[in-house]
Every structure is written in C-alpha cells, then in structure tokens.
Design a protein around this motif. Structure first.
Motif, PDB file in Angstrom:
ATOM      1  N   LEU A   1       0.838  -1.209   0.000  1.00  0.00           N
ATOM      2  CA  LEU A   1       0.000   0.000   0.000  1.00  0.00           C
ATOM      3  C   LEU A   1       0.875   1.261   0.000  1.00  0.00           C
ATOM      4  CD1 LEU A   1      -3.050   0.625   0.087  1.00  0.00           C
ATOM      5  CD2 LEU A   1      -2.858   0.861   2.548  1.00  0.00           C
ATOM      6  N   SER A   2       2.019   1.183   0.663  1.00  0.00           N
ATOM      7  CA  SER A   2       2.893   2.371   0.692  1.00  0.00           C
ATOM      8  C   SER A   2       3.643   2.565  -0.620  1.00  0.00           C
ATOM      9  CB  SER A   2       3.871   2.296   1.873  1.00  0.00           C
ATOM     10  OG  SER A   2       4.724   1.206   1.705  1.00  0.00           O
ATOM     11  N   THR A   3       3.547   1.595  -1.521  1.00  0.00           N
ATOM     12  CA  THR A   3       4.156   1.743  -2.850  1.00  0.00           C
ATOM     13  C   THR A   3       3.454   2.862  -3.621  1.00  0.00           C
ATOM     14  OG1 THR A   3       4.679  -0.593  -2.901  1.00  0.00           O
ATOM     15  CG2 THR A   3       4.685   0.514  -5.008  1.00  0.00           C
ATOM     16  N   ALA A   4       2.133   2.953  -3.448  1.00  0.00           N
ATOM     17  CA  ALA A   4       1.349   3.942  -4.199  1.00  0.00           C
ATOM     18  C   ALA A   4       1.810   5.377  -3.916  1.00  0.00           C
ATOM     19  CB  ALA A   4      -0.134   3.765  -3.914  1.00  0.00           C
ATOM     20  N   PRO A   5       1.855   5.823  -2.640  1.00  0.00           N
ATOM     21  CA  PRO A   5       2.339   7.193  -2.412  1.00  0.00           C
ATOM     22  C   PRO A   5       3.811   7.377  -2.796  1.00  0.00           C
ATOM     23  CG  PRO A   5       1.912   6.082  -0.323  1.00  0.00           C
ATOM     24  CD  PRO A   5       1.354   5.215  -1.388  1.00  0.00           C
ATOM     25  N   ALA A   6       4.598   6.298  -2.663  1.00  0.00           N
ATOM     26  CA  ALA A   6       6.026   6.417  -3.025  1.00  0.00           C
ATOM     27  C   ALA A   6       6.158   6.740  -4.512  1.00  0.00           C
ATOM     28  CB  ALA A   6       6.768   5.125  -2.694  1.00  0.00           C
ATOM     29  N   LEU A   7       5.387   6.048  -5.354  1.00  0.00           N
ATOM     30  CA  LEU A   7       5.478   6.290  -6.801  1.00  0.00           C
ATOM     31  C   LEU A   7       4.810   7.615  -7.185  1.00  0.00           C
ATOM     32  CD1 LEU A   7       4.882   2.733  -8.306  1.00  0.00           C
ATOM     33  CD2 LEU A   7       6.990   4.033  -8.321  1.00  0.00           C
ATOM     34  N   ALA A   8       3.697   7.936  -6.520  1.00  0.00           N
ATOM     35  CA  ALA A   8       3.006   9.196  -6.831  1.00  0.00           C
ATOM     36  C   ALA A   8       3.874  10.394  -6.456  1.00  0.00           C
ATOM     37  CB  ALA A   8       1.667   9.255  -6.108  1.00  0.00           C
ATOM     38  N   SER A   9       4.648  10.262  -5.381  1.00  0.00           N
ATOM     39  CA  SER A   9       5.566  11.341  -4.990  1.00  0.00           C
ATOM     40  C   SER A   9       6.602  11.567  -6.076  1.00  0.00           C
ATOM     41  CB  SER A   9       6.295  10.977  -3.700  1.00  0.00           C
ATOM     42  OG  SER A   9       5.426  11.101  -2.628  1.00  0.00           O
TER      43      SER A   9
ATOM     44  N   GLY B   1       3.008   0.995 -10.903  1.00  0.00           N
ATOM     45  CA  GLY B   1       2.509   0.673  -9.563  1.00  0.00           C
ATOM     46  C   GLY B   1       2.109  -0.790  -9.462  1.00  0.00           C
ATOM     47  N   THR B   2       1.433  -1.280 -10.507  1.00  0.00           N
ATOM     48  CA  THR B   2       0.974  -2.673 -10.521  1.00  0.00           C
ATOM     49  C   THR B   2       2.163  -3.637 -10.517  1.00  0.00           C
ATOM     50  OG1 THR B   2      -0.972  -1.989 -11.765  1.00  0.00           O
ATOM     51  CG2 THR B   2      -0.465  -4.331 -11.767  1.00  0.00           C
ATOM     52  N   LEU B   3       3.111  -3.380 -11.429  1.00  0.00           N
ATOM     53  CA  LEU B   3       4.246  -4.301 -11.550  1.00  0.00           C
ATOM     54  C   LEU B   3       5.148  -4.269 -10.315  1.00  0.00           C
ATOM     55  CD1 LEU B   3       5.279  -3.871 -15.311  1.00  0.00           C
ATOM     56  CD2 LEU B   3       4.073  -5.766 -14.241  1.00  0.00           C
ATOM     57  N   VAL B   4       5.391  -3.070  -9.811  1.00  0.00           N
ATOM     58  CA  VAL B   4       6.252  -2.963  -8.621  1.00  0.00           C
ATOM     59  C   VAL B   4       5.618  -3.741  -7.463  1.00  0.00           C
ATOM     60  CG1 VAL B   4       7.117  -1.383  -6.832  1.00  0.00           C
ATOM     61  CG2 VAL B   4       7.371  -0.785  -9.243  1.00  0.00           C
ATOM     62  N   THR B   5       4.305  -3.555  -7.275  1.00  0.00           N
ATOM     63  CA  THR B   5       3.615  -4.252  -6.182  1.00  0.00           C
ATOM     64  C   THR B   5       3.660  -5.766  -6.374  1.00  0.00           C
ATOM     65  OG1 THR B   5       2.116  -2.385  -6.030  1.00  0.00           O
ATOM     66  CG2 THR B   5       1.442  -4.376  -4.898  1.00  0.00           C
ATOM     67  N   PHE B   6       3.392  -6.194  -7.605  1.00  0.00           N
ATOM     68  CA  PHE B   6       3.368  -7.642  -7.869  1.00  0.00           C
ATOM     69  C   PHE B   6       4.735  -8.258  -7.574  1.00  0.00           C
ATOM     70  CE2 PHE B   6       3.243 -11.554 -10.342  1.00  0.00           C
ATOM     71  CZ  PHE B   6       1.973 -12.032 -10.030  1.00  0.00           C
TER      72      PHE B   6
ATOM     73  N   LEU C   1      -4.768  -9.002  -8.491  1.00  0.00           N
ATOM     74  CA  LEU C   1      -5.826  -7.995  -8.302  1.00  0.00           C
ATOM     75  C   LEU C   1      -5.390  -6.897  -7.342  1.00  0.00           C
ATOM     76  CD1 LEU C   1      -9.200  -9.949  -8.194  1.00  0.00           C
ATOM     77  CD2 LEU C   1      -8.604  -8.074  -9.703  1.00  0.00           C
ATOM     78  N   TYR C   2      -4.714  -7.301  -6.286  1.00  0.00           N
ATOM     79  CA  TYR C   2      -4.259  -6.299  -5.309  1.00  0.00           C
ATOM     80  C   TYR C   2      -3.210  -5.377  -5.954  1.00  0.00           C
ATOM     81  CZ  TYR C   2      -2.732  -4.245  -0.883  1.00  0.00           C
ATOM     82  OH  TYR C   2      -2.438  -3.362   0.130  1.00  0.00           O
ATOM     83  N   SER C   3      -2.337  -5.963  -6.764  1.00  0.00           N
ATOM     84  CA  SER C   3      -1.321  -5.157  -7.454  1.00  0.00           C
ATOM     85  C   SER C   3      -1.990  -4.138  -8.366  1.00  0.00           C
ATOM     86  CB  SER C   3      -0.395  -6.050  -8.273  1.00  0.00           C
ATOM     87  OG  SER C   3       0.207  -7.002  -7.442  1.00  0.00           O
ATOM     88  N   LEU C   4      -3.041  -4.610  -9.051  1.00  0.00           N
ATOM     89  CA  LEU C   4      -3.783  -3.712  -9.945  1.00  0.00           C
ATOM     90  C   LEU C   4      -4.437  -2.590  -9.135  1.00  0.00           C
ATOM     91  CD1 LEU C   4      -4.095  -3.946 -12.997  1.00  0.00           C
ATOM     92  CD2 LEU C   4      -6.314  -5.013 -12.655  1.00  0.00           C
TER      93      LEU C   4
END
Lengths: 423, 310
Positions: free
Chosen positions: A236-244, A276-281, A315-318
C-alpha cells in the motif's frame, strides 16, 4: 509506454531508501512480529526445540507378575481363568504402555527419552539441565495397577513426575503427555473390563479422542499472518512512493519535457498505473518467496493454492496501480503533494484497520467489517481465508470489492488528470 | 515562424505577464532580457505550450498552437531553468530515455546520444549519475537532452544561472555555434546583459510582466545615443556625494551600487572637473573613473531606473 515504465523501475532501483522500505522493511517486521507476537495469533505456533526427559524404572515386571499370580491363586479362581487374567495383565502392562507413549513417532521430534538407573542420577541430570524432567515408575507399580483392575482394590499405584519448572513449555508438554497417558490407560482398561476384553479398545479410543472439524479452517501461523499483513501494508505504501515521484517529475519540469515530446497525458498516467501494478506484484512475489525460504511460511502448498494466491496478488497489485494513478492525478491537478503525503501517513491507519498488526476482530467485529472495506483489509482477509482452506469462489465477494475499488480509482484518476497542459 | 500576440497570464489576482507581443524568425537568435520576476519564464512556458495563457495567441507558421500544441511541440527544444533530469540516473540513461520518448531508437539513438554528448563535452562522464556532476555539467546535460530530437527552435530559460565562468562560456559558445552553424532558432532568456548582448540579434526587454523595449542591439542602444555613462569607483559611498552629483547640471541619472556610482550624462558633457570638486567637498576618495558607451544594462537602467540584477 514501455520506456516510461522502464524509467520508473530504473529510478526506483537507484533509490536505496525506497528499496529498503519496499523490500527489506517487511522482512524485518515479519521476523520481529512473527517471533514476538506469535502467541497472540489464532492457532499460532512457535517452533519448539527438542528436549530430553528421563525415565527411572524401579519396578521389576517379572516379580510383579509372580506376585499377581500368587494373589490370583489365593482368590481360588479356576486355573484357566487365572492363566487368562495373567496373560491379559501382561498385555495391559502400564509401564509398557507408558513407554510406548513416549516412543511414539509424533513425540520423537519434541522429546528424547533417556533411561536412568535411579532417581539420584536423574535428579543430577536435571540439575545440570540435561533433562527437562523425569518420570519415576516406582517399585510394584504395575502390580498395584493390576490389583486395582482385577481385584477391584483402591489403586496404590502412583507415577512420580519431577520437572525442572512447571512454567516452561517442556514442563507443560511432559505433564500433558503423562496426563493423556493416565486418561487413555484408564479409559482403555475400563472398556476392556466392561466388555470382558472383547472391545477393540484402541479403535474406540481413537474415535472418542478425535477432534471434530466444524469448519474447513486451518490454523494460521504467526509468520503466515505477518507475511500477509506486512506484505499488503508495504504494498500500500508503494502507491504514495510512486506518486511522490510523479510530483517530483512535475516540480523538476521533467513532466513538462515528457509532455513536450508529444506523449499523451493518459499514456503518462497509464504508465504510472502499470509501474505501480508491476512494482507491487514483484514486491509481493519476492516477499512471499523469501518468507517461505527463510521462515517456511507457505512450505508444502500445492499448485492450486499458488494459482489462487496469484489471482489475489494480481488484483491487489492492480488496485495499488490504480491508487498510484489516482494519487498522481490528484498531486498534478492540485499542484501540491499534500494528498500524497496525507495518504502516506494514513497507510498505518489502513494497516491497523485491515489487520496488518493484529487481528482486529479481537477488538470488535464491527472494526473487522470496516477493515474489510479498506484495500489492504479486503485483500488480507482474502489471503487468510485462502490459506485456511477456503475455495477461491468463497473469497470472490471480497475480491469483487477490490475490483470495485480499482474501477473507482481509475475513473476518478482519468477525470481529474490535467488533459493537455500543466495548469 | 513564431508570432506571439497580446499574451497575458494572471495567477489569481497577480498579473504575471501583461500584453506581451513578440516574434521569432527562422534562424535568428532572440534575447528576452529582464530582471528576476519580470515574467520571462512564464512567457516562455506559454510559448512552449506548457502553460495556458489567460489571454492572447501564440502562432507557429500561422497556426494557433494553444489549440493545436502538437504542431509546435515536436520541433521545440526547451531548456528549463531547473535541471529537468533524473539526477539519480546517468547522463546516458537520461538521454536514452528522452530520445526514446521522442521515438528515436536503435543505432540512430546511440549515434545521437554520442553526438550530443560530444557537443556538450560530457562523453567521458556519460555513465556517471547526474547527481555527481558539477553545476556547470548539469546545465550542459540539461541542454543536451533538449537537443536529442534535433529541434528547429531552442527555448532556453536562464541556462547559465549559478555556474562558474568557464562553464558559462562553454554554454554560450555552444549556443552561438548551434545558431550560426546549424541554423537553430534560439529564444534565450537571461538577466545577464552580457550574455544576451553576445548571443542575440534582437532583444526584448521585459519588466513587471511587460515588454518595455525591443529591437536589435543597435536600435536599443540608440535610445541612449545622446547619452553616455560615467562609472565612478569610490572607497566609500556617501549620500552627500550622491546629492551633489544628482544636482549637477548635465547629469540625467545617478545610480548607486556597492562599488560606487553610475552617472548617465548628456553626450559630450565635460563633467570630470565637477565630479572631483564634489568628491573633495563630500570628503570622498575616488579610486577609479571610467567613461563608456551605453550597454543594454544602461538601456534597462534608463528605462526602469533600476539595474538588471536589482
């Protein structure tokens, strides 16, 4: 598009702090929480070191049998019946049964039995902490047991157990094994006497002793729980990290340069979602893989389990990808990074509600329901149910919730993303 | 080639750019000169289609690029004032990324990277992360990235801010070469008068969001054709001396800075004797005096009453 995604991976791979946070930190927390809070998790189990116990045998079985034979003769029983009882007594020799219990395969990995000639040497070994405790089979133990069974006398048979400390895990296990033995032995002999030895006592006790399974739930170990908990939280913290990073691209006019090249704004937004999807996966796959290798988290799971885990992870990665694109849109639209920072600081709240730190149903069922509406909570519950043996169809409602969140994030992200220029 | 008409930009109630009109012909080098905060960066952001104007039009070959930015963007190379690069990546990785963004690939991309690195003199350091570069090197790679797709127009926003004189000269020479030898059209913004004077054929002078003067360097200097500048270096400035100079007949303007005073005087006036008399009266020690022909700096001073770097 591929070029933009490749660039995101390249810049991420050069950031030691981000890599540390996304990959290393979850492992550290899994280890700490797994070891420290293992007992708080339902069905959790810590690994137990093998320990030694001692047996001091003070009885002489031959002498006991002779004494029993003499007693039976004195009872003026017919010779045949006395011989039959004597043969039966040999079969239900309590000291032999006790040995069988301790030599059982299931206990082999936990405890090793050492024989001692007398109580003093056993005491000495326990003092040196070579053994966790010892059981003394006193003189005429079997004889006294037989007398209480056949001659219906009050039993004078007593097993003596000495443990180093009652509070220790090994002490608890030893007491439990001896209690189980006594219960089992009493049950078997009672049934045998009641049916004149005709009942197949062993089979019966198995039936009686079996724990009925009321659901398909399998216990979740602490390491399994925290691998999932930390995995969904750090993902979940990947999202703000990439958006930043996207906001930094705008601040440093790199985004402007990309737009000047004729790259469509939606292509840029899509690249953020794919990144975001690939990094999370990849992050979750690495986490699950290493957690299994180091902590044995998912050891021995079959192929179907991994396929279902793949669906949930995908799905979660997406979902994380779509949250990344939403946060990117908001930060570029509002011209500040406040929303991203706010979301970043809110991750731990989501993590708590979703149950990443501890099962929230322990506090309140309502909290659990709220948690299941968070991205990480819905996913975490799905993972846990899958690990407990539920079919994928049974976790589908939660996964549909995740799909709903994905759609909402994407639609809002596209609507608010600056379409042509940077306003 | 590019025609800007009545361009304006408001940020809430603040007017950043007001009614700016200008043009760029093919192959020429045009300067946009003005102090910090004059509205130069906002103007070029609007021209390069990255910022929508509040009013006005920007046309490229007659087409309104504010409505059709895709007409202008491919032939535009923009060098922002900031280092618009991924500093954690190497120069090579940055150039490869931006080259691919423009659709260049394969051998053409590799050749273009090496050619551009050669031009900016950073071939030896191409594999090093940009964050390890000096300020001047970062500026050079910032320009190199804008040249990757062979643009026809290069818009540069203060490309030499905060760098050493050696790197500055390197960049100025490079821009001059690109303009003279490759025929690249250049729009160069700066608050360094000498840079614009060295590089540009025509100059727009901007202050408080407006163009206050424009023309060739000669045309602008002719504003001051009846005047010249006397620079007086003193040990220590005194208000009494300034007052005496201001009241002196023939002195049109007095500007004080840390080194002394700049007097804009009517051409041909013989004022040196009076200046020394005033210095003696105010007990000021003059350590140097220099009479010079007007520069763009003097033009700006004349037009605004301020120096460019105030």
């Amino acid at each position: 598009m591929f070029n933009l995604v490749k660039k995101d991976f390249l810049t991420l791979s050069k950031s030691k702090s981000d890599l540390l946070e996304l990959l290393f930190m979850p492992f550290i927390l899994i280890a700490i929480l797994g070891f420290a809070l293992g007992n708080l998790i339902m069905g959790g189990s810590n690994s137990i070191d093998t320990f030694h116990i001692g047996i001091v045998n003070e009885q002489n079985i031959e002498e006991d049998l002779i004494r029993l034979e003499t007693d039976l003769m004195e009872q003026s029983l017919p010779e045949e019946m006395a011989a039959e009882l004597l043969a039966g007594a040999q079969q239900i020799d309590p000291s032999a049964v006790l040995r069988e219990v301790f030599e059982d395969e299931s206990l082999e990995e936990i405890m090793i039995v050492n024989e001692f000639a007398d109580t003093e040497s056993a005491q000495e070994a326990m003092k040196e902490e070579e053994i966790a405790g010892f059981i003394t089979i006193p003189e005429a133990f079997s004889y006294n047991v037989w007398r209480s069974i056949y001659l219906e006398e009050d039993s004078a048979a007593t097993l003596e157990m000495t443990v180093l400390t009652n509070e220790s895990l090994s002490g608890v296990i030893l007491t439990s094994v001896v209690t189980t033995f006594v219960d089992q032995y009493n049950l078997e002999t009672s049934i045998a006497l009641a049916t004149d030895g005709r009942a197949e006592t062993e089979a019966n006790t198995e039936e009686h002793g079996e724990i009925m399974s009321l659901s398909v739930e399998e216990p979740i170990s602490a390491f399994q729980y925290y691998t999932i908990g930390m995995g969904v939280m750090f993902a979940l913290s990947t999202a703000p990290a990439l958006a930043s990073r996207a906001f930094k691209e705008k601040e440093q006019h790199v985004f402007g340069r990309i737009m000047l090249s004729g790259t469509k704004p939606l292509t840029y937004l899509s690249s953020k979602m794919i990144s975001g999807t690939l990094v999370t996966f990849i992050q979750l796959v690495i986490l699950f893989l290493f957690s299994t290798l180091i902590f044995g988290t998912f050891k021995g799971r079959d192929f179907d389990f991994w396929i279902d885990m793949g669906y949930i992870t995908g799905l979660y990665s997406l979902l994380i990808g779509s949250i990344t694109s939403l946060l990117t849109s908001i930060s570029l639209h509002s011209n500040n990074n406040n929303t991203v920072n706010f979301f970043g600081s809110f991750v731990s709240v989501f993590a708590f509600l979703g149950g990443s730190f501890t099962p929230v149903e322990q506090f309140s069922e309502a909290l659990k329901q709220v948690g299941n509406w968070t991205p990480n909570g819905a996913t975490m519950t799905s993972y846990l149910q899958l690990m407990q043996g539920f079919e994928f169809q049974e976790v589908l409602p939660l996964m549909l919730r995740v799909v709903g969140m994905i759609i909402i994030c994407i639609v809002v992200a596209v609507i608010i993303f600056p379409k042509r220029r940077l306003d | 080639m590019i025609e800007v008409k009545n361009l304006g930009k408001n940020f809430k109630k603040k007017i950043a750019v007001d009614d700016v009109s200008m043009y760029l012909d093919e192959g020429e080098s045009v300067g946009l000169l003005g102090p910090n905060g004059a509205g130069k960066s906002t103007t070029i952001s609007m021209i390069s289609t990255l910022l929508p104007p509040t009013k006005g039009t920007v046309k490229y070959n007659g087409k309104n690029v504010l409505k059709e930015p895709e007409e202008l963007r491919p032939i535009l190379g923009v060098v922002p004032q900031e280092i618009a690069l991924y500093e954690e990546l190497s120069a090579y990785e940055n150039m490869s990324f931006f080259g691919k963004v423009y659709g260049i690939s394969g051998k053409k991309l590799e050749d273009k990277i090496q050619e551009t690195l050669d031009l900016v003199g950073l071939k030896e350091r191409q594999k090093d992360a940009v964050e390890t570069y000096s300020g001047g090197m970062k500026r050079r790679i910032n320009i190199a990235v804008a040249l990757m797709h062979d643009p026809e127009i290069l818009i540069m926003d203060e490309p030499t801010v905060g760098i050493d004189p050696q790197s500055r000269n390197y960049i100025l020479e490079m821009v001059r070469k690109l303009n003279r030898e490759r025929g690249l059209t250049v729009l160069y913004t700066s608050h360094y008068m000498e840079e614009v004077e060295k590089l540009c054929d025509r100059v727009y002078i901007m202050d408080h969001g407006q163009i206050i003067a424009s023309g060739t360097k000669e045309e602008l200097k002719s504003i001051l054709s009846n005047e010249e500048t006397i620079q007086i270096q003193v040990e220590e400035t005194k208000s009494e001396f300034r007052d005496l100079l201001s009241s002196q007949e023939g002195v049109n303007q007095v500007l004080e800075d840390e080194a002394g005073y700049n007097l804009i005087v009517s051409k041909g006036e013989q004022l040196l004797g009076e200046i020394f008399d005033h210095a003696k009266q105010a007990n000021i020690k003059i350590i140097g005096i220099h009479v010079k022909t007007p520069t763009l700096e003097d033009v700006f001073l004349h037009l605004t009453g301020r120096k460019l770097r105030d």
